[in-house]
Scaffold this motif. Structure first.
Motif, PDB file in Angstrom:
ATOM      1  N   TYR A 208      -5.759  -0.382  -0.345  1.00 51.80           N
ATOM      2  CA  TYR A 208      -5.147   0.492   0.665  1.00 51.80           C
ATOM      3  C   TYR A 208      -5.153  -0.171   2.042  1.00 51.80           C
ATOM      4  O   TYR A 208      -4.226   0.013   2.841  1.00 51.80           O
TER       5      TYR A 208
ATOM      6  N   ALA B 220      -2.234  -2.460   2.054  1.00 52.51           N
ATOM      7  CA  ALA B 220      -0.980  -1.720   2.202  1.00 52.51           C
ATOM      8  C   ALA B 220      -0.781  -1.239   3.632  1.00 52.51           C
ATOM      9  O   ALA B 220       0.338  -1.251   4.161  1.00 52.51           O
TER      10      ALA B 220
ATOM     11  N   HIS C  46      -0.062  -1.513  -4.217  1.00 55.53           N
ATOM     12  CA  HIS C  46       0.256  -0.248  -4.885  1.00 55.53           C
ATOM     13  C   HIS C  46       0.351  -0.432  -6.400  1.00 55.53           C
ATOM     14  O   HIS C  46      -0.019   0.475  -7.166  1.00 55.53           O
TER      15      HIS C  46
ATOM     16  N   PRO D 106       0.998   6.571  -2.098  1.00 59.97           N
ATOM     17  CA  PRO D 106       1.371   5.294  -1.467  1.00 59.97           C
ATOM     18  C   PRO D 106       1.431   5.392   0.051  1.00 59.97           C
ATOM     19  O   PRO D 106       1.684   6.464   0.616  1.00 59.97           O
TER      20      PRO D 106
ATOM     21  N   ARG E 180       3.597   4.539   2.823  1.00 56.39           N
ATOM     22  CA  ARG E 180       4.989   4.173   3.086  1.00 56.39           C
ATOM     23  C   ARG E 180       5.207   3.742   4.529  1.00 56.39           C
ATOM     24  O   ARG E 180       6.195   3.073   4.847  1.00 56.39           O
TER      25      ARG E 180
ATOM     26  N   VAL F  50       6.136   6.362  -7.301  1.00 57.39           N
ATOM     27  CA  VAL F  50       5.372   5.214  -6.811  1.00 57.39           C
ATOM     28  C   VAL F  50       5.949   3.929  -7.392  1.00 57.39           C
ATOM     29  O   VAL F  50       6.105   2.929  -6.683  1.00 57.39           O
TER      30      VAL F  50
END
Length: 581
Positions: A112, A115, A152, A164, A166, A185
């Motif tokens: 995470y 991301a 992801h 997710p 975004r 996802v």
């Protein structure tokens, strides 16, 4: 990239206000630091964008992610191997497979984190002046799209019930997000990879000092893998049964046809698992690692951790308490049964496993009239590592008698070029055990710098064959049969006259064993529960190589996915725990 990644100190700790604070065997926490400056202050030049992008590689390869915790999640969790290391415990299906165990929490958090920072690069980099160097700017943004997709992808195939990122989170409320449907996802991941493929450069763009940075070929390979995984996983477990075998076949066909540069099988299978031949012609996606022999400045989540491949859980039995792994006997037997055109044991066995190569079932190659022997760390042969005791030629260890029923240890991921060292009176140079015991430098878990070839061209050939056999349209210059026979030919195995899905599945066992794919193969084929139940019933030692005898067995409709970490459940009321936990 491999020789530069350790210099990424700033951006590895600056990500949306998060600060890593763990340095023990337990991963303490991620906390918000109100005094930390905004990341906007660092995005002022192409160099700062590059530093932020390099940090994404660091998050992925740090030991608390794919360098240790995340890698064992993928390798030990399959039916191939067992481990008595903390890192391997989630793959042993005992009491430690729970929502608070640190090796489950760490990769979840770091993926995470990846991301989040990738989203920031995607949003901020377009506003930075690169002058006329549009290609470099696109490359950096493409890398961010790629690693956001990869993060992801890892979260989805392991934790399933995810939300997710975004957009870059900018306040506490942005972290309270509901889980999305898996098909949504998957679509987001695929969109990111399509964008990455558009923006990334082709093979040969990055300089030698940037080996390991992703290219169009990497994006196409991961995109094809996602189409293939989505088709199988969602057919078995999902509500949306739409398949994407055409799309998968197209991506793999483009790679085979050389659209993104030339990829090819290395002449020597072993070149894919050592330090000397990293980033070779077969590598499409390779996680870069540096060995840290002295174990200095280990700080989980930071670049100063060395970004080594921490091999705890893969070590040979007897090498060190808590570090060890063994291979289940069915895999050993599968290799024994694979004999090449000249009557010799499948050469891939010698790069995958460590075993008694003088056993009568092993057919050793000859060179100048002498057998070509398998060697372990420091060049030691099996009978030197495990001297015969009481008529046994297996793991004759005293430190771990649980190893005795197993026929083989793990070789992939280990750097056996490192020597065994003792001083003049037999006292180990590396501290840790008493006088007179041989100590292996390779026993230092953070001494290993072997890159993880995450997607190899051989995998692409086999996935291409699988996609087409499942109904995908072939656009490649070779047939699925020719693709599989290319893989077999390197191992000097006879060509198959025809091809079935079972042939592809079997070839994946021999070609890709212990590389982190097997669990997800079984998952997407819908064979996971059946396979584990069969082994539990037929092999009394299956998953019994544990530090505590609490093997509870694979539970259907539970163990397909890892539990959502308890910290996420406690802080995000919009997320529900996976069934069974």
């Amino acid at each position: 990239m491999k020789n530069k990644i350790n210099h990424i100190k700033l951006l590895l700790i600056l990500v949306g206000g998060f600060l890593m604070q763990a340095c023990s065997d337990q991963f303490d926490e991620l906390t918000i630091n109100p005094n930390q400056p905004s990341m906007n202050a660092y995005f002022t030049s192409p160099e700062s964008v590059n530093t932020a992008v390099q940090a994404l590689y660091g998050y992925i390869s740090t030991q608390r992610c794919l360098g240790a915790s995340g890698s064992k999640t993928q390798i030990i969790r399959s039916d191939e191997a067992a481990s008595n290391s903390d890192y391997g415990k989630p793959g042993m299906y005992g009491s430690d497979l729970n929502s608070s165990f640190y090796t489950i929490e760490q990769p979840f958090t770091l993926m995470y984190t990846t991301a989040s920072q990738a989203s920031f690069v995607i949003e901020a980099a377009p506003g930075i002046d690169f002058g006329t160097n549009t290609e470099l700017k696109n490359a950096y943004i493409g890398e961010a799209h790629f690693w956001r997709a990869f993060a992801h992808y890892y979260l989805l195939i392991n934790y399933r019930n995810i939300s997710p990122i975004r957009n870059m989170p900018r306040n506490a409320g942005d972290y309270i997000r509901s889980a999305e449907k898996p098909e949504d996802v998957w679509t987001f991941i695929q969109e990111d990879l399509i964008k990455a493929k558009e923006l990334l450069p082709g093979r040969g763009f990055w300089s030698s000092e940037n080996h390991g940075r992703v290219t169009k070929g990497a994006a196409a390979a991961l995109l094809g893998k996602c189409y293939l995984y989505r088709s199988g996983i969602e057919t078995v477990y999902g509500d949306d049964k739409t398949t994407f075998y055409n799309e998968a076949a197209r991506e793999f066909s483009d790679i085979i046809n050389g659209v993104y540069g030339t990829y090819s099988l290395t002449a020597n299978y072993a070149d894919n698992f050592d330090v000397a031949h990293e980033n070779n012609s077969e590598s499409l996606l390779e996680v870069q690692f540096l060995g840290d022999v002295n174990n200095t400045s280990f700080n989980p989540g930071l670049a100063t951790s060395g970004l080594a491949f921490d091999s705890r859980g893969l070590m040979l039995p007897g090498a060190g308490v808590g570090y060890e792994g063994v291979v289940h006997n069915w895999l050993y037997d599968a290799f024994v049964e694979s004999v090449d055109k000249d009557g010799y044991t499948d050469v891939r066995m010698f790069s995958t496993l460590v075993f008694n190569d003088l056993a009568p079932e092993i057919k050793l190659r000859q060179q100048n009239g002498e057998p070509v022997r398998l060697t372990g760390p420091g060049g030691w042969k099996w009978e030197e590592l495990y001297p015969e005791k009481n008529g046994s030629t297996g793991f004759s260890t005293t430190s771990n008698v649980l190893a005795h029923p197993f026929k083989a240890g793990i070789k992939k991921g280990m750097d056996f070029s490192m020597p065994t060292l003792t001083d003049a009176d037999g006292t180990p140079i590396i501290s840790g055990v008493g006088s007179g015991v041989k100590e292996y430098v390779y026993n230092q878990p953070r001494a290993h710098g072997v890159n993880w070839r995450y997607i190899r061209y051989a995998d692409v050939l086999l996935m291409y064959a699988e996609a087409v056999l499942n109904g995908g349209n072939s656009q490649a210059s070779i047939t699925p049969l020719e693709a599989v026979n290319q893989v077999r030919s390197r191992a000097n195995l006879a060509n198959l006259p025809a091809l079935t899905l079972e042939d592809v599945k079997h070839e994946r066992v021999l070609e890709l064993a212990l590389e982190g794919h097997r669990y997800y193969d079984l998952l997407r084929w819908g064979e996971l529960a059946e396979r584990f139940n069969a082994l539990q019933n037929s092999d009394s030692y299956f998953k019994k190589f544990v530090s505590s005898s609490d093997f509870q067995g694979f539970v259907s409709n539970k163990h397909e996915w890892l539990p959502i970490p308890i910290n996420e459940i406690n802080t995000n009321p919009s997320i529900n725990q996976n069934p069974g936990y």
